[in-house]
Design an enzyme around this catalytic site. Structure first.
Site, PDB file in Angstrom:
ATOM      1  N   GLY A  64      -3.162   7.234  -8.743  1.00  0.00           N
ATOM      2  CA  GLY A  64      -2.948   5.794  -8.838  1.00  0.00           C
ATOM      3  C   GLY A  64      -4.241   5.009  -8.942  1.00  0.00           C
ATOM      4  N   GLY A  97     -16.635   2.957  -1.474  1.00  0.00           N
ATOM      5  CA  GLY A  97     -15.414   2.188  -1.725  1.00  0.00           C
ATOM      6  C   GLY A  97     -15.256   0.942  -0.873  1.00  0.00           C
ATOM      7  N   ASP A 153      -6.674  -4.071  -7.430  1.00  0.00           N
ATOM      8  CA  ASP A 153      -7.595  -2.919  -7.376  1.00  0.00           C
ATOM      9  C   ASP A 153      -8.448  -2.857  -8.649  1.00  0.00           C
ATOM     10  OD1 ASP A 153      -6.890  -1.946  -4.885  1.00  0.00           O
ATOM     11  OD2 ASP A 153      -5.316  -0.637  -5.670  1.00  0.00           O
ATOM     12  N   LYS A 169       3.363   1.258  -3.763  1.00  0.00           N
ATOM     13  CA  LYS A 169       2.737   0.496  -4.855  1.00  0.00           C
ATOM     14  C   LYS A 169       3.470   0.601  -6.193  1.00  0.00           C
ATOM     15  CE  LYS A 169      -2.136   0.474  -3.454  1.00  0.00           C
ATOM     16  NZ  LYS A 169      -3.497   0.743  -3.940  1.00  0.00           N
ATOM     17  N   THR A 224       0.833  -1.191   0.000  1.00  0.00           N
ATOM     18  CA  THR A 224       0.000   0.000   0.000  1.00  0.00           C
ATOM     19  C   THR A 224       0.876   1.253   0.000  1.00  0.00           C
ATOM     20  OG1 THR A 224      -1.928   1.038   1.038  1.00  0.00           O
ATOM     21  CG2 THR A 224      -0.356   0.009   2.539  1.00  0.00           C
ATOM     22  N   GLY A 246     -10.176  12.795 -10.798  1.00  0.00           N
ATOM     23  CA  GLY A 246      -8.863  12.426 -10.266  1.00  0.00           C
ATOM     24  C   GLY A 246      -8.076  11.660 -11.312  1.00  0.00           C
TER      25      GLY A 246
HETATM   26  P1  NAP Z   1      -3.497   9.850  -5.504  1.00  0.00           P
HETATM   27  O1  NAP Z   1      -2.619   8.978  -6.329  1.00  0.00           O
HETATM   28  O2  NAP Z   1      -2.894  10.783  -4.520  1.00  0.00           O
HETATM   29  O3  NAP Z   1      -4.441  10.687  -6.528  1.00  0.00           O
HETATM   30  C1  NAP Z   1      -5.383  11.597  -6.042  1.00  0.00           C
HETATM   31  C2  NAP Z   1      -6.002  12.355  -7.188  1.00  0.00           C
HETATM   32  O4  NAP Z   1      -6.944  13.277  -6.625  1.00  0.00           O
HETATM   33  C3  NAP Z   1      -5.006  13.212  -8.004  1.00  0.00           C
HETATM   34  O5  NAP Z   1      -5.435  13.288  -9.340  1.00  0.00           O
HETATM   35  C4  NAP Z   1      -5.124  14.577  -7.311  1.00  0.00           C
HETATM   36  O6  NAP Z   1      -4.792  15.674  -8.137  1.00  0.00           O
HETATM   37  C5  NAP Z   1      -6.599  14.620  -7.026  1.00  0.00           C
HETATM   38  N1  NAP Z   1      -6.872  15.579  -5.960  1.00  0.00           N
HETATM   39  C6  NAP Z   1      -6.344  15.576  -4.707  1.00  0.00           C
HETATM   40  N2  NAP Z   1      -6.811  16.638  -4.013  1.00  0.00           N
HETATM   41  C7  NAP Z   1      -7.629  17.331  -4.873  1.00  0.00           C
HETATM   42  C8  NAP Z   1      -8.393  18.522  -4.752  1.00  0.00           C
HETATM   43  N3  NAP Z   1      -8.405  19.230  -3.614  1.00  0.00           N
HETATM   44  N4  NAP Z   1      -9.103  18.945  -5.833  1.00  0.00           N
HETATM   45  C9  NAP Z   1      -9.089  18.247  -6.994  1.00  0.00           C
HETATM   46  N5  NAP Z   1      -8.373  17.095  -7.143  1.00  0.00           N
HETATM   47  C10 NAP Z   1      -7.656  16.656  -6.100  1.00  0.00           C
HETATM   48  O7  NAP Z   1      -4.533   8.955  -4.651  1.00  0.00           O
HETATM   49  P2  NAP Z   1      -5.123   7.537  -5.068  1.00  0.00           P
HETATM   50  O8  NAP Z   1      -4.271   6.459  -4.534  1.00  0.00           O
HETATM   51  O9  NAP Z   1      -5.434   7.576  -6.519  1.00  0.00           O
HETATM   52  O10 NAP Z   1      -6.483   7.495  -4.199  1.00  0.00           O
HETATM   53  C11 NAP Z   1      -7.575   8.318  -4.531  1.00  0.00           C
HETATM   54  C12 NAP Z   1      -8.752   7.979  -3.619  1.00  0.00           C
HETATM   55  O11 NAP Z   1      -9.176   6.626  -3.826  1.00  0.00           O
HETATM   56  C13 NAP Z   1      -8.412   8.084  -2.124  1.00  0.00           C
HETATM   57  O12 NAP Z   1      -9.527   8.648  -1.453  1.00  0.00           O
HETATM   58  C14 NAP Z   1      -8.230   6.634  -1.699  1.00  0.00           C
HETATM   59  O13 NAP Z   1      -8.542   6.423  -0.340  1.00  0.00           O
HETATM   60  C15 NAP Z   1      -9.247   5.933  -2.588  1.00  0.00           C
HETATM   61  N6  NAP Z   1      -8.938   4.527  -2.832  1.00  0.00           N
HETATM   62  C16 NAP Z   1      -9.844   3.590  -2.408  1.00  0.00           C
HETATM   63  C17 NAP Z   1      -9.583   2.258  -2.637  1.00  0.00           C
HETATM   64  C18 NAP Z   1     -10.589   1.223  -2.166  1.00  0.00           C
HETATM   65  O14 NAP Z   1     -10.245   0.041  -2.047  1.00  0.00           O
HETATM   66  N7  NAP Z   1     -11.816   1.607  -1.921  1.00  0.00           N
HETATM   67  C19 NAP Z   1      -8.407   1.849  -3.280  1.00  0.00           C
HETATM   68  C20 NAP Z   1      -7.507   2.836  -3.714  1.00  0.00           C
HETATM   69  C21 NAP Z   1      -7.784   4.172  -3.472  1.00  0.00           C
HETATM   70  P3  NAP Z   1      -3.347  16.389  -7.996  1.00  0.00           P
HETATM   71  O15 NAP Z   1      -2.377  15.483  -8.682  1.00  0.00           O
HETATM   72  O16 NAP Z   1      -3.541  17.680  -8.657  1.00  0.00           O
HETATM   73  O17 NAP Z   1      -3.073  16.499  -6.517  1.00  0.00           O
END
Ligand code: NAP
Length: 282
Positions: free
Chosen positions: A133, A248, A106, A70, A66, A130
Site C-alpha cells: 500500500g 519515515g 500519504d 485504508k 489506518t 516493496g
Molecule cells: P504492506 O502493504 O504490507 O506492504 C509491504 C511490502 O513489503 C510488500 O510488498 C511485501 O511483500 C514486502 N515485504 C514484507 N516482508 C518482506 C520480506 N521479508 N522480504 C521482502 N519483502 C517483504 O505494508 P505498507 O502499508 O506498504 O507499509 C510498508 C512500510 O511502510 C511499513 O514499514 C510501514 O510502517 C511504512 N509506512 C510508513 C508511513 C509513514 O508515514 N512513515 C506510512 C505508510 C507506511 P509481500 O507482498 O511479498 O509480503
C-alpha cells in the site's frame, strides 16, 4: 475545554493504540488554537460500515484511516480525490453536509520532505523496495514529481504486476526480484532508493532489505518509510556509504499536516507537529 461545539476527528484502525497521530494532531489543534479533538477509534474489520455510519451520526468533522481499513473504506466514500484513486487507498476523510470525502495524504506526505530538502526529482531514477500500500502511494507521488524511471524490487514480482499495469502509462516502470542481477543494474544508476517494506521495523531491528550497497552511486538519497527505529539498519548501511538518508518520521508528520489542512482549512503548525513526534522518541 471540550464543549458541545468542539469538532471531533477520529482515527479508525485495528489495532490503533500504537498510533502517534492523536499525540501529533491534538498538539497541532492546541498550537493553532482550534476547538478540535482527535480520538483513537478502535474498529474491528466487521464493524467498519457501522463505524462509518457512526462518524456521520455523531457529527464528526473528519477522520484518519489506518491499517487494516485504508482500502476497504473506499466504497463508502461519496467522493474520492485523485491521489486516493491512484494510491488505491484512503487515509483521510472529511465530512461535509453528511457527505464523505476521501483523500490520501500519504502521497504528499512522502514527497514534501524531499521537496523541503530541495531534492530535484524531475528526470531522476528511483528504486522502491516493496509493492504494498505505501509503495503505491509513493510511486504516484514520484510520478507527479516527474521522476523518469521507477524500478520496484520485490520478493515475488507477480505481486508488483498491478502496480506496473496501473502506472506504466505514466512513466517507465519495471519489477525486479529482490535481490537480482537486474535490480543490481538499476542500482548502478539509481538517484533515490526507498524502503517500503517493513524489514527493519521494531522489534525486528536486525532485519534489512538485501541491497548491494557498493553499486549505489555516491550521493544517492536513501529514504526509509520506517520511523521506529529512527535509524534502521538499512539507513545505517546507507549512511556508512556516505549517502543522504531520510527516515519515515517526516512522512508521518507531513501526511498529518496535509490532513490537518483538509479538516480545518488552515495550514498546519508544522513545527509543533514535528516537536510532538520528536518528543515521543526522546
Ligand atoms: P504492506 O502493504 O504490507 O506492504 C509491504 C511490502 O513489503 C510488500 O510488498 C511485501 O511483500 C514486502 N515485504 C514484507 N516482508 C518482506 C520480506 N521479508 N522480504 C521482502 N519483502 C517483504 O505494508 P505498507 O502499508 O506498504 O507499509 C510498508 C512500510 O511502510 C511499513 O514499514 C510501514 O510502517 C511504512 N509506512 C510508513 C508511513 C509513514 O508515514 N512513515 C506510512 C505508510 C507506511 P509481500 O507482498 O511479498 O509480503
Amino acid at each position: 475545554m471540550l464543549t458541545a461545539k468542539t469538532k471531533c476527528i477520529g482515527i479508525l484502525g485495528w489495532p490503533v493504540e500504537h498510533s502517534l497521530s492523536p499525540l501529533m494532531q491534538n498538539s497541532a489543534f492546541v498550537t493553532a488554537g482550534l476547538d478540535y479533538i482527535y480520538v483513537p477509534l478502535p474498529v474491528a474489520p466487521p464493524a467498519l460500515a457501522a463505524a462509518i455510519e457512526g462518524l456521520k451520526a455523531l457529527g464528526f468533522a473528519g477522520a484518519n484511516v489506518t491499517i487494516p481499513h485504508k482500502v476497504k473504506v473506499m466504497p463508502f466514500m461519496d467522493h474520492l480525490d485523485k491521489n486516493a484513486q491512484m494510491a488505491g487507498a484512503v487515509n483521510t476523510i472529511v465530512l461535509k453536509e453528511n457527505k464523505l470525502y476521501g483523500y490520501n495524504t500519504d502521497v504528499d506526505g512522502f514527497i514534501r520532505p524531499l521537496l523541503r530538502q530541495k531534492v530535484l526529482l524531475a528526470g531522476k531514477k528511483a528504486i522502491i523496495l516493496g509493492a504494498g500500500g505505501a509503495a503505491q502511494a509513493v510511486i504516484w507521488g514520484l510520478i507527479q514529481a516527474g521522476v523518469a524511471e521507477i524500478a520496484i524490487g520485490v520478493r515475488d514480482t507477480a505481486k508488483a504486476k498491478p502496480l506496473i499495469d496501473l502506472f506504466s502509462t505514466y512513466t517507465g516502470i519495471s519489477a525486479h526480484q529482490l535481490p537480482s542481477a537486474s535490480l543490481n543494474d538499476k542500482l548502478r544508476c539509481c538517484d533515490l532508493l526507498i524502503n517500503a517494506t517493513p524489514l527493519g521495523m521494531a522489534p525486528h531491528i536486525a532485519q534489512e532489505p538485501p541491497v548491494n550497497w557498493p553499486l549505489l552511486p555516491a550521493g544517492s538519497i536513501v529514504y526509509d518509510l520506517i520511523y521506529t527505529p529512527r535509524q534502521t539498519k538499512f539507513l545505517q548501511q546507507a549512511a556508512a556509504c556516505g549517502h543522504v538518508t531520510m527516515n519515515g518520521e517526516s512522512m508521518l508528520v507531513e501526511q498529518g499536516a496535509a490532513a490537518f489542512a483538509l479538516w480545518t482549512g488552515q495550514p498546519a503548525p508544522l513545527e509543533a507537529m514535528y516537536a510532538a513526534i520528536a518528543a515521543h522518541f526522546v
